[in-house]
Design a protein around this motif. Structure first.
Motif, PDB file in Angstrom:
ATOM      1  N   GLN A  80      36.501  -0.490 -33.519  1.00 14.42           N
ATOM      2  CA  GLN A  80      35.494  -0.696 -34.560  1.00 14.42           C
ATOM      3  C   GLN A  80      35.834  -1.855 -35.493  1.00 14.42           C
ATOM      4  O   GLN A  80      35.157  -2.067 -36.498  1.00 14.42           O
ATOM      5  N   PRO A  82      35.811  -5.195 -37.342  1.00 16.38           N
ATOM      6  CA  PRO A  82      34.817  -6.254 -37.496  1.00 16.38           C
ATOM      7  C   PRO A  82      35.309  -7.577 -36.901  1.00 16.38           C
ATOM      8  O   PRO A  82      36.398  -8.039 -37.248  1.00 16.38           O
ATOM      9  N   ASP A 104      30.546  -8.709 -34.330  1.00 18.61           N
ATOM     10  CA  ASP A 104      29.668  -8.415 -35.461  1.00 18.61           C
ATOM     11  C   ASP A 104      28.906  -9.643 -35.939  1.00 18.61           C
ATOM     12  O   ASP A 104      27.866  -9.519 -36.583  1.00 18.61           O
ATOM     13  N   ASP A 105      29.439 -10.833 -35.656  1.00 13.64           N
ATOM     14  CA  ASP A 105      28.755 -12.053 -36.059  1.00 13.64           C
ATOM     15  C   ASP A 105      29.270 -13.199 -35.206  1.00 13.64           C
ATOM     16  O   ASP A 105      30.358 -13.118 -34.627  1.00 13.64           O
ATOM     17  N   VAL A 123      29.852  -8.739 -43.553  1.00 13.74           N
ATOM     18  CA  VAL A 123      30.309  -7.822 -42.505  1.00 13.74           C
ATOM     19  C   VAL A 123      31.139  -6.694 -43.104  1.00 13.74           C
ATOM     20  O   VAL A 123      30.957  -5.510 -42.763  1.00 13.74           O
ATOM     21  N   ARG A 126      29.006  -4.225 -44.915  1.00 12.97           N
ATOM     22  CA  ARG A 126      28.238  -3.385 -44.000  1.00 12.97           C
ATOM     23  C   ARG A 126      29.075  -2.253 -43.421  1.00 12.97           C
ATOM     24  O   ARG A 126      28.613  -1.115 -43.303  1.00 12.97           O
ATOM     25  N   VAL A 127      30.322  -2.546 -43.065  1.00 17.68           N
ATOM     26  CA  VAL A 127      31.147  -1.507 -42.443  1.00 17.68           C
ATOM     27  C   VAL A 127      31.728  -0.544 -43.465  1.00 17.68           C
ATOM     28  O   VAL A 127      32.098   0.578 -43.118  1.00 17.68           O
ATOM     29  N   ARG A 173      21.127  -6.100 -34.959  1.00 20.05           N
ATOM     30  CA  ARG A 173      21.643  -6.901 -33.849  1.00 20.05           C
ATOM     31  C   ARG A 173      20.849  -8.201 -33.741  1.00 20.05           C
ATOM     32  O   ARG A 173      19.624  -8.207 -33.875  1.00 20.05           O
TER      33      ARG A 173
END
Length: 234
Positions: A80, A82, A104-105, A123, A126-127, A173
Motif C-alpha cells: 500500500q 504511495p 498513485d501518480d 497523495v 489521500r492515504v 484513477r
C-alpha cells in the motif's frame, strides 16, 4: 508531536535527486536518495518510507519492476506504499497506465520541483485521511444507458454514458484517452483524442447542469482524465 513524513527518492540523476531533496526538506519532509534499483528495493523492504518517488529508468532494476514487486508484496506496508513514478516521456505514461501497475501518480520530466512536492502532499493526504463517501447520488443503469445525478436525468449519448461509467467505476484513477476510447467505443472504431476531449466537454456541461455547477472530471496534463467528486466540491 507528529512524526516527519519520510520520502525515498529513487533517481539516478544526482542533480535532479538533490534538487528534489532540497524542495522536500524545505516543505518539512525527511528524505533520502538511492540511485540504483536493487538498492532501492532493499531499502524499501528494510524500512518502508511514507512515500517513494520512483524513476522509471534505473540501473540494477527498473522502476517498473520495483513497482510490481511492491504491489505484490505480502507486507501491507509495501503493498500500500504511495508510489509516484517519474518518467522522461509523456507517451510512456500512457503505456504505464495501460499496465495498471498501481502507482498513485505519474509525473513527466521535466517538471517543477514545486509540482512534485504538491503531488506528494496530495497523495499523502489521500492515504492518511479516513475514507469518506463524498460521491453525490449518481445512479447508472447500464441496461437502459440512463444516468441520474441527484435524481435528475442526464441526457447522455451512449458514448457519454460509457465514458462516465468507466470513470465512475474507478474514482480517482487516471484514464488515458486511449483507455477511454476503448471503453466508449465498443466497435473499436478509430477516433482521435480530440473526439474524446469533445465528449468530455459535453459530459462536464451536462453534469454541471444537473449538479449546480460542479465539475468532478479532472484533466491531468499529458495523461488523460479522472473522476474526483472531492475536487468538485472544493
Amino acid at each position: 508531536m507528529a512524526q516527519t513524513p519520510r520520502i525515498l527518492i529513487v533517481e539516478d540523476e544526482p542533480k535532479l535527486a538533490a534538487l528534489l531533496q532540497d524542495y522536500l526538506q524545505a516543505a518539512g519532509y525527511g528524505s533520502s536518495i538511492v540511485d540504483d534499483g536493487l538498492r532501492a528495493l532493499a531499502a524499501l523492504r528494510a524500512e518502508p518510507p511514507d512515500a517513494v518517488l520512483l524513476d522509471l529508468m534505473l540501473p540494477g532494476l527498473d522502476g517498473l519492476s520495483i513497482c510490481r514487486e511492491l504491489r505484490a508484496s505480502s507486507d501491507s506496508r509495501l503493498a500500500q506504499l504511495p508510489i509516484l513514478m517519474l518518467t522522461a516521456r509523456v507517451e510512456e505514461i500512457d503505456r504505464l497506465l495501460g499496465l495498471e501497475l498501481g502507482a498513485d501518480d505519474y509525473i513527466c520530466k521535466p517538471f517543477s520541483p514545486r509540482e512534485v512536492v504538491a503531488r506528494v502532499k496530495t497523495v499523502l493526504r489521500r492515504v492518511r485521511t479516513p475514507a469518506v463517501d463524498v460521491t453525490p447520488p449518481l445512479l447508472l443503469d447500464e441496461g437502459r444507458l440512463e444516468a441520474r445525478l441527484h435524481g435528475i436525468a442526464l441526457p447522455l449519448t451512449p458514448v457519454e454514458f460509457r465514458l462516465l461509467q468507466a470513470l465512475h467505476a474507478r474514482p480517482g484513477r487516471v484514464f488515458s484517452r486511449s483507455q477511454l476510447i476503448d471503453a466508449a467505443y465498443l466497435d473499436h472504431r478509430v477516433v482521435s483524442d480530440r473526439t474524446v476531449d469533445s465528449h468530455i466537454k459535453n459530459l462536464r456541461r451536462k453534469i454541471a447542469d444537473a449538479g449546480q455547477g460542479i465539475d468532478p472530471i479532472v484533466s491531468i496534463y499529458g495523461m488523460g482524465y479522472k473522476l474526483d467528486w472531492d475536487a468538485a466540491d472544493a
